[in-house]
Design a protein around this motif. Structure first.
Motif, mmCIF file in Angstrom:
data_model
loop_
_atom_site.group_PDB
_atom_site.id
_atom_site.type_symbol
_atom_site.label_atom_id
_atom_site.label_comp_id
_atom_site.label_asym_id
_atom_site.label_seq_id
_atom_site.Cartn_x
_atom_site.Cartn_y
_atom_site.Cartn_z
ATOM 1 N N ALA A 1 62.914 98.145 40.467
ATOM 2 C CA ALA A 1 61.668 96.992 40.366
ATOM 3 C C ALA A 1 60.767 96.903 41.654
ATOM 4 C CB ALA A 1 62.130 95.951 39.727
ATOM 5 N N VAL A 2 61.392 97.222 42.524
ATOM 6 C CA VAL A 2 60.867 97.028 43.901
ATOM 7 C C VAL A 2 59.819 97.925 44.150
ATOM 8 C CG1 VAL A 2 61.095 97.095 46.529
ATOM 9 C CG2 VAL A 2 63.111 95.994 45.059
ATOM 10 N N ASP A 3 59.782 98.917 43.518
ATOM 11 C CA ASP A 3 58.755 100.165 43.697
ATOM 12 C C ASP A 3 57.731 100.210 42.808
ATOM 13 O OD1 ASP A 3 59.919 100.941 46.155
ATOM 14 O OD2 ASP A 3 61.444 102.295 45.226
ATOM 15 N N LEU A 4 57.865 99.465 41.528
ATOM 16 C CA LEU A 4 57.143 99.439 40.169
ATOM 17 C C LEU A 4 55.805 98.767 40.806
ATOM 18 C CD1 LEU A 4 56.367 100.474 37.795
ATOM 19 C CD2 LEU A 4 57.567 98.527 36.730
ATOM 20 N N GLU A 5 54.795 99.133 40.930
ATOM 21 C CA GLU A 5 53.568 98.092 41.266
ATOM 22 C C GLU A 5 52.545 98.010 39.984
ATOM 23 O OE1 GLU A 5 52.337 96.691 43.765
ATOM 24 O OE2 GLU A 5 53.516 97.280 45.303
ATOM 25 N N LEU A 6 52.906 96.994 39.154
ATOM 26 C CA LEU A 6 52.055 96.665 37.935
ATOM 27 C C LEU A 6 50.750 96.624 38.362
ATOM 28 C CD1 LEU A 6 54.474 94.204 36.104
ATOM 29 C CD2 LEU A 6 54.180 96.730 36.026
#
Length: 95
Positions: free
Chosen positions: A72-77
């Motif tokens: 989740a840290v790397d997921l840019e919504l």
């Protein structure tokens, strides 16, 4: 949310917010499929980008769940994805 967001079982129809919870689950699944991640990663990524600086606490002792959550840290919504989830969580569209 005590595992309620990532839980894949049925949502009890007698609960007052069952429709909103179902819509949130469906919306998180939609974004997750488009991004190739799990629902929990999408939910955590949403929380991490919340303007109130939410600090999610994952309560898993399962190493694979912890590894998944770390994505989740790397997921840019996108802004659109973030607001789509926000509206689903609210249970209505923003005016």
């Amino acid at each position: 949310a005590a595992g309620r967001i990532t839980y894949n079982g049925a949502i009890a129809l007698h609960e007052h917010d069952h429709a909103r919870r179902l819509k949130l689950r469906e919306t998180l699944d939609l974004v997750a499929r488009e991004r190739g991640v799990s629902r929990s990663v999408t939910a955590l990524a949403w929380l991490l980008r919340h303007p109130s600086k939410i600090v999610p606490i994952i309560g898993s002792t399962n190493p694979s769940n912890i590894e998944d959550a770390a994505k989740a840290v790397d997921l840019e919504l996108s802004r659109e994805e973030w607001y789509l989830v926000f509206e689903a969580a609210l249970g209505h569209r923003l005016a």
